[in-house]
Design a protein around this motif. Sequence first.
Motif, mmCIF file in Angstrom:
data_model
loop_
_atom_site.group_PDB
_atom_site.id
_atom_site.type_symbol
_atom_site.label_atom_id
_atom_site.label_comp_id
_atom_site.label_asym_id
_atom_site.label_seq_id
_atom_site.Cartn_x
_atom_site.Cartn_y
_atom_site.Cartn_z
ATOM 1 N N LEU A 78 0.819 -1.210 0.000
ATOM 2 C CA LEU A 78 0.000 0.000 0.000
ATOM 3 C C LEU A 78 0.855 1.262 0.000
ATOM 4 C CD1 LEU A 78 -2.855 1.334 0.286
ATOM 5 C CD2 LEU A 78 -2.449 1.265 2.761
ATOM 6 N N THR A 83 -0.084 4.073 -7.142
ATOM 7 C CA THR A 83 -1.338 4.808 -6.926
ATOM 8 C C THR A 83 -1.927 4.400 -5.575
ATOM 9 O OG1 THR A 83 -2.618 3.119 -8.099
ATOM 10 C CG2 THR A 83 -1.865 5.006 -9.386
ATOM 11 N N TRP A 84 -2.636 5.329 -4.967
ATOM 12 C CA TRP A 84 -3.259 5.085 -3.670
ATOM 13 C C TRP A 84 -4.448 4.146 -3.845
ATOM 14 C CZ3 TRP A 84 -2.288 4.954 1.162
ATOM 15 C CH2 TRP A 84 -3.307 4.941 2.106
ATOM 16 N N ASP A 85 -4.542 3.143 -2.975
ATOM 17 C CA ASP A 85 -5.621 2.152 -3.037
ATOM 18 C C ASP A 85 -6.456 2.252 -1.759
ATOM 19 O OD1 ASP A 85 -7.254 -0.136 -3.072
ATOM 20 O OD2 ASP A 85 -5.681 -1.378 -3.979
ATOM 21 N N GLU A 86 -7.517 3.034 -1.829
ATOM 22 C CA GLU A 86 -8.375 3.269 -0.658
ATOM 23 C C GLU A 86 -8.983 1.975 -0.134
ATOM 24 O OE1 GLU A 86 -9.678 5.712 2.269
ATOM 25 O OE2 GLU A 86 -8.532 6.409 0.554
ATOM 26 N N SER A 87 -9.369 1.089 -1.030
ATOM 27 C CA SER A 87 -9.979 -0.184 -0.622
ATOM 28 C C SER A 87 -8.989 -1.047 0.162
ATOM 29 C CB SER A 87 -10.480 -0.926 -1.860
ATOM 30 O OG SER A 87 -11.016 -2.167 -1.503
ATOM 31 N N LYS A 88 -7.766 -1.130 -0.320
ATOM 32 C CA LYS A 88 -6.737 -1.908 0.387
ATOM 33 C C LYS A 88 -6.480 -1.313 1.764
ATOM 34 C CE LYS A 88 -3.232 -4.140 -1.443
ATOM 35 N NZ LYS A 88 -1.975 -4.519 -2.113
#
Length: 146
Positions: A78, A83-88
């Motif tokens: 993460l 890129t930022w992964d809000e779900s992760k």
Amino acid sequence: MNGSADTNENGNSSLESASAHLVELARSKQLVLLGDQIGIAQHVAFISQILPELYDAGIYNLAWEFTNSRAQQSLDELVTAETWDESKCTNLFIDLLGIGFTYREYAEVLKAAWSLNRSLDVHAPQSRVVGLGLPTYVEDPSLLEG
């Protein structure tokens, strides 16, 4: 305390800011422990804000209890992703704390680490958040034995 602070020759307070004090501690000690008072968003926001200063002081690792240790690979992925992964990010907190926990301020710390890593030279060491959270008896009922 009498409410007055010593001043230097420029008329400024000689008291260190909290961030300057923390950076100096981190530079001079092998381990610095911080605590937050549950429910005080500013305490956690302070960590988000100071990560670049700590990094500049040579502090590349932040260990905390708010993500599960068994999810370290996901945490590393993460904060080093392109890129930022809000779900992760959300899933890391659900894994340890359950769906009802208010985690937004803690997620901002991870996003700050990710953002810091995006700003670094490709050959620079990456900022890392190390999860210290442990499984609970809900996840592993055998923890209730003994």
